[in-house]
Design a protein around this motif. Structure first.
Motif, PDB file in Angstrom:
ATOM      1  N   ARG A   1      30.274 -38.909   1.717  1.00 13.48           N
ATOM      2  CA  ARG A   1      30.975 -37.715   2.190  1.00 13.48           C
ATOM      3  C   ARG A   1      29.917 -36.726   2.646  1.00 13.48           C
ATOM      4  NH1 ARG A   1      33.371 -35.053  -2.029  1.00 13.48           N
ATOM      5  NH2 ARG A   1      35.224 -34.239  -1.032  1.00 13.48           N
TER       6      ARG A   1
ATOM      7  N   HIS B   1      34.337 -31.021   3.912  1.00 13.16           N
ATOM      8  CA  HIS B   1      33.873 -32.405   3.710  1.00 13.16           C
ATOM      9  C   HIS B   1      34.482 -33.355   4.736  1.00 13.16           C
ATOM     10  CE1 HIS B   1      32.334 -31.566  -0.458  1.00 13.16           C
ATOM     11  NE2 HIS B   1      31.432 -32.391   0.032  1.00 13.16           N
TER      12      HIS B   1
ATOM     13  N   ARG C   1      34.338 -37.679   5.922  1.00 12.46           N
ATOM     14  CA  ARG C   1      33.901 -39.039   5.645  1.00 12.46           C
ATOM     15  C   ARG C   1      33.649 -39.735   6.959  1.00 12.46           C
ATOM     16  NH1 ARG C   1      36.203 -42.258   1.342  1.00 12.46           N
ATOM     17  NH2 ARG C   1      36.930 -40.840  -0.236  1.00 12.46           N
TER      18      ARG C   1
END
Ligand code: AMP
Ligand code: MG
Length: 391
Positions: free
Chosen positions: A320, A387, A389
């Motif tokens: 992440r 965040h 990914r």
């Protein structure tokens, strides 16, 4: 605690795993290690020359030296150069006893056939010392590691010609939906092409997993039950897409219940991708993903992948990245963790792409990451951290 966090917790605590098998090292790439890898010697195993040059005593660096011999990599010399003596030495060869310096060929002049002088009084020592990389009995790789390229090298260096890894599970993939036709067909009115199977197979492939069966079925309770029962005979894990929701023809939850499966969860608390089941009976596992392509993709990435890695006993930690928003994000309801396809660039700036929701899979073609919007967060402003990914 959000539903998504509860699921992450219950994945950590699942009491199941597939068995261990032993494989030749060359077949162990991308498999999950089931033993600690222990050093059976120091590395380097001897003081090793880091250069092609001359091994000598550092105190003699200013002097002319007699060349006693030439040491090739793979040789071990038993001569000990004394005062104003040296040995010509190649990179990777063992430095002879008594020597604490190797000066480079480039820093040398031959004064005659048998003698040499160092031209660089500030020469480095150029020795890789015994055990400086690792020591005998050190743990080099932890059990649970996914064997990638550096691990292959370390395993080889430590003499692991055979490696204990988790056996590959047998997986059946079943796409359900009476509207589905295969990619080779032209859909008639009311039909769509099955894209989830290709998507899912590629997600499994990224984990180095293959399937033993790949099926596409209409929403027929009897057919689904029969096929499911048959697949259970040969597979450890069955992954459905579609039919996991609450529509009249969403039969997967009903079939699982009827067959006495324990349902661990049937919704995820993520958006898109709320309906998803995980269940188990007698060491056989079922994952039911959404039919909606983006939902299915997100559910696999966020939940099924860590779940399968847990069953493989892998220490899997998804990457992440904390980036910076380059757009204002807003939503009205914040009762689920939202997953939004975005682009993150090399400065860490997160930009928006057009996205219409769970069916809009072609939006993901231009995305390189998924933004995670936490529970109860309705706005993230431009300039704020968030965040993502990587996809
Ligand atoms: P379901 O989860 O079965 O209710 O399906 C939700 C939506 O996803 C519906 O619009 C389906 O047509 C679509 N869908 C279901 N399965 C697939 C598939 N294999 N490929 C592409 N779209 C699908
Ligand atoms: Mg359906």
């Amino acid at each position: 605690m959000s539903k998504y966090e509860q699921i992450q917790d219950s994945i950590k605590n699942l009491p199941f795993s597939f068995e261990t098998e032993e494989l030749p090292l060359e077949n162990a790439f991308m498999r999950v290690l089931r033993e600690n890898v222990i050093a059976d010697m120091d590395m380097p195993p001897f003081h090793k020359s880091a250069m092609d040059g001359y091994a000598c005593r550092f105190e003699d660096i200013g002097n002319e030296m007699e060349v006693l011999e030439v040491i090739q990599a793979g040789m071990f010399s038993h001569l000990t150069p004394g005062k104003n003596q040296c040995a010509k030495i190649m990179t990777g060869a063992a430095v002879p006893a008594g020597c604490d310096c190797v000066f480079k060929v480039e820093d040398s002049v031959e004064t005659d056939e048998k003698h040499v002088k160092c031209t660089n009084p500030k020469t480095a020592r150029n020795i890789c010392y015994q055990g400086e990389d690792y020591r005998l009995n050190e743990v080099l790789i932890q059990q649970g590691t996914i064997i990638s390229t550096p691990q292959m090298a370390v395993l080889a260096g430590a003499g692991y010609a055979k490696v204990k890894v988790t056996r590959q599970p047998k997986i059946s993939v079943i796409a359900t939906g009476s509207e589905l036709v295969s990619p080779s067909e032209k859909p008639k009115p009311g039909q769509i092409r099955n894209s989830n199977t290709s998507q899912l197979l590629s997600q499994l492939r990224q984990m180095n997993l293959d399937v033993v069966a790949n099926l596409m079925l209409v929403d027929d309770f009897k057919l689904l039950t029969e096929t499911f029962t048959k697949e259970l005979q040969k597979s450890d894990l069955i992954i459905f897409t579609g039919g996991a929701s609450v529509g009249d023809f969403d039969f997967i939850p009903e079939i699982l219940q009827e067959q006495g499966f324990k349902i661990y969860w049937d919704n995820t608390g993520i958006k898109p991708g709320n309906p998803m089941t995980f269940s188990e009976k007698n060491g056989k596992f079922v994952i039911g993903l959404s039919g909606n392509p983006v939902s299915s993709l997100a559910q696999f990435e966020l939940i099924a992948k860590p779940l399968i890695y847990k069953l493989l006993e892998a220490n899997y930690q998804p990457l992440r990245i904390l980036g910076t928003m380059d757009f204002d994000y807003q939503r009205k309801k914040a009762d689920r963790v939202a997953i939004v396809p975005v682009i993150i660039d090399e400065r860490g700036l997160i930009t928006e792409i057009p996205f219409h929701g769970s069916a809009h899979i072609n939006a993901l073609v231009s995305a390189n990451a998924l933004l995670e919007v936490p529970l109860n967060t309705t706005t993230i402003n431009k300039g704020e951290p968030a965040h993502v990914r990587p996809l």
